[in-house]
Design a protein around this motif. Structure first.
Motif, PDB file in Angstrom:
ATOM      1  N   GLY A 157       0.654  -0.803   0.351  1.00 13.17           N
ATOM      2  CA  GLY A 157       0.390  -0.274  -0.033  1.00 13.17           C
ATOM      3  C   GLY A 157       0.481   1.341   0.222  1.00 13.17           C
ATOM      4  N   ILE A 158       1.899   1.224   1.010  1.00 16.27           N
ATOM      5  CA  ILE A 158       2.789   2.592   0.845  1.00 16.27           C
ATOM      6  C   ILE A 158       3.330   2.932  -0.523  1.00 16.27           C
ATOM      7  N   ALA A 159       3.935   1.932  -0.948  1.00 20.46           N
ATOM      8  CA  ALA A 159       4.722   1.696  -2.498  1.00 20.46           C
ATOM      9  C   ALA A 159       3.975   2.027  -3.372  1.00 20.46           C
TER      10      ALA A 159
ATOM     11  N   ARG B  88      -3.667  12.211 -10.110  1.00 20.58           N
ATOM     12  CA  ARG B  88      -2.686  11.471  -9.079  1.00 20.58           C
ATOM     13  C   ARG B  88      -3.883  10.548  -8.264  1.00 20.58           C
ATOM     14  N   PHE B  89      -4.340  11.350  -7.382  1.00 19.72           N
ATOM     15  CA  PHE B  89      -4.978  10.746  -6.478  1.00 19.72           C
ATOM     16  C   PHE B  89      -6.042   9.632  -7.080  1.00 19.72           C
ATOM     17  N   ALA B  90      -6.950   9.853  -8.200  1.00 20.57           N
ATOM     18  CA  ALA B  90      -7.440   9.681  -9.495  1.00 20.57           C
ATOM     19  C   ALA B  90      -7.036   7.925  -9.494  1.00 20.57           C
ATOM     20  N   ALA B  91      -5.909   7.965 -10.322  1.00 26.79           N
ATOM     21  CA  ALA B  91      -5.092   7.329 -10.521  1.00 26.79           C
ATOM     22  C   ALA B  91      -4.771   6.180  -8.951  1.00 26.79           C
ATOM     23  N   PHE B  92      -4.437   6.461  -8.717  1.00 31.65           N
ATOM     24  CA  PHE B  92      -4.320   5.678  -7.118  1.00 31.65           C
ATOM     25  C   PHE B  92      -5.255   4.575  -6.804  1.00 31.65           C
ATOM     26  N   ALA B  93      -6.429   5.521  -6.479  1.00 30.59           N
ATOM     27  CA  ALA B  93      -7.581   5.283  -6.326  1.00 30.59           C
ATOM     28  C   ALA B  93      -8.059   3.265  -7.254  1.00 30.59           C
ATOM     29  N   VAL B  94      -7.843   4.216  -8.004  1.00 32.47           N
ATOM     30  CA  VAL B  94      -8.413   2.698  -9.553  1.00 32.47           C
ATOM     31  C   VAL B  94      -6.756   1.444  -9.142  1.00 32.47           C
ATOM     32  N   ALA B  95      -5.814   2.376  -9.208  1.00 34.99           N
ATOM     33  CA  ALA B  95      -4.760   1.514  -9.179  1.00 34.99           C
ATOM     34  C   ALA B  95      -5.511   0.416  -7.398  1.00 34.99           C
ATOM     35  N   MET B  96      -5.236   1.344  -6.764  1.00 31.74           N
ATOM     36  CA  MET B  96      -5.806   0.026  -5.425  1.00 31.74           C
ATOM     37  C   MET B  96      -6.804  -0.967  -5.610  1.00 31.74           C
ATOM     38  N   ILE B  97      -7.446  -0.447  -6.165  1.00 28.65           N
ATOM     39  CA  ILE B  97      -8.124  -2.169  -6.575  1.00 28.65           C
ATOM     40  C   ILE B  97      -8.373  -3.398  -7.213  1.00 28.65           C
ATOM     41  N   PRO B  98      -7.416  -3.878  -7.430  1.00 33.85           N
ATOM     42  CA  PRO B  98      -6.616  -4.718  -7.769  1.00 33.85           C
ATOM     43  C   PRO B  98      -5.553  -4.777  -6.767  1.00 33.85           C
ATOM     44  N   LEU B  99      -5.428  -4.017  -6.051  1.00 34.50           N
ATOM     45  CA  LEU B  99      -3.877  -4.022  -4.927  1.00 34.50           C
ATOM     46  C   LEU B  99      -4.804  -4.515  -3.400  1.00 34.50           C
ATOM     47  N   GLY B 100      -6.275  -3.376  -3.541  1.00 32.76           N
ATOM     48  CA  GLY B 100      -6.940  -3.999  -2.014  1.00 32.76           C
ATOM     49  C   GLY B 100      -7.235  -5.382  -2.118  1.00 32.76           C
ATOM     50  N   ALA B 101      -7.423  -6.165  -3.760  1.00 32.42           N
ATOM     51  CA  ALA B 101      -8.132  -7.112  -2.915  1.00 32.42           C
ATOM     52  C   ALA B 101      -6.788  -8.485  -2.981  1.00 32.42           C
ATOM     53  N   LEU B 102      -5.988  -8.073  -3.058  1.00 38.30           N
ATOM     54  CA  LEU B 102      -4.232  -9.008  -3.069  1.00 38.30           C
ATOM     55  C   LEU B 102      -4.122  -8.706  -1.161  1.00 38.30           C
ATOM     56  N   ILE B 103      -3.462  -7.520  -0.872  1.00 37.16           N
ATOM     57  CA  ILE B 103      -3.673  -6.824   0.068  1.00 37.16           C
ATOM     58  C   ILE B 103      -4.748  -7.535   1.299  1.00 37.16           C
ATOM     59  N   VAL B 104      -6.299  -8.443   0.714  1.00 38.44           N
ATOM     60  CA  VAL B 104      -7.347  -8.669   1.956  1.00 38.44           C
ATOM     61  C   VAL B 104      -6.488 -10.305   0.967  1.00 38.44           C
TER      62      VAL B 104
END
Length: 193
Positions: free
Chosen positions: A42-44, A76-92
């Motif tokens: 998440g930090i990266a 940049r924030f919008a792009a971060f939010a979109v990129a966090m969708i698959p990464l969020g699934a991986l974090i879960v």
């Protein structure tokens, strides 16, 4: 002789006890590593979207368009939010792995909780693999809207890593499903004893 001394000696000589102790120690380390990796990912991702130059972002998104000189904070924030969708699934999924390893570390190796957590890990990996190309396509549209040429581009990236992740997740989910059934059967048998 002292019974506790006999047990302690037998424990050191018992290969099964030694293996179980090793599994517990390694599982404790893996539980900690799963949480650490989840936090670091998440930090990266946040640092990537805050600090990476526009030209690099465009190149990583598969866009052959000329990038703008700068990308604003809102984009940049919008792009971060979109990129966090698959990464969020991986974090879960990593947090599910932590629960699974926590069960192993506590000695509940064949428990239903461990198997369900393992299945949660597999489903999270599958979700991340399926969401990654979708998020990449959305990111390409978002970033291409910033191009000085005002041209929109859609980049869809489906690679072998997606297929391998799905295959891996499917195998682990099936194994976890078998372990859940085995744990349920064992629990039923324990009721009759």
């Amino acid at each position: 002789m002292d019974p506790s001394g006999i047990c302690a000696t037998a424990r050191h000589d018992d290969p099964r006890a030694i293996r179980l102790d090793r599994v517990r120690r390694l599982s404790g380390l893996m539980a900690t590593a799963s949480v650490a990796v989840a936090v670091l990912l998440g930090i990266a991702m946040l640092l990537y979207w805050c600090l990476t130059p526009a030209s690099t972002l465009f190149r990583h998104a598969g866009l052959a368009l000329a990038p703008p000189t700068d990308i604003g904070v809102a984009m940049r924030f919008a792009a971060f939010a979109v990129a966090m969708i698959p990464l969020g699934a991986l974090i879960v999924s990593l947090l599910s792995a932590r629960r699974c390893f926590g069960c192993f570390a506590a000695g509940r190796i064949f428990s239903a909780d461990a198997a369900r957590s393992l299945r949660g890990f597999a489903l999270g990996v599958a979700a991340a693999a399926l969401l990654k190309p979708v998020a990449g396509a959305i990111l390409s549209l978002l970033l291409s809207s910033l191009s000085p040429a005002h041209t929109r581009a859609l980049a869809l990236n489906l690679g072998s890593d997606t297929v391998l992740s799905l295959l891996f997740a499917g195998m682990v989910a099936i194994i976890a499903g078998v372990l859940v059934e085995a744990a349920d059967v064992a629990a039923e048998n324990d009721q009759f004893v």
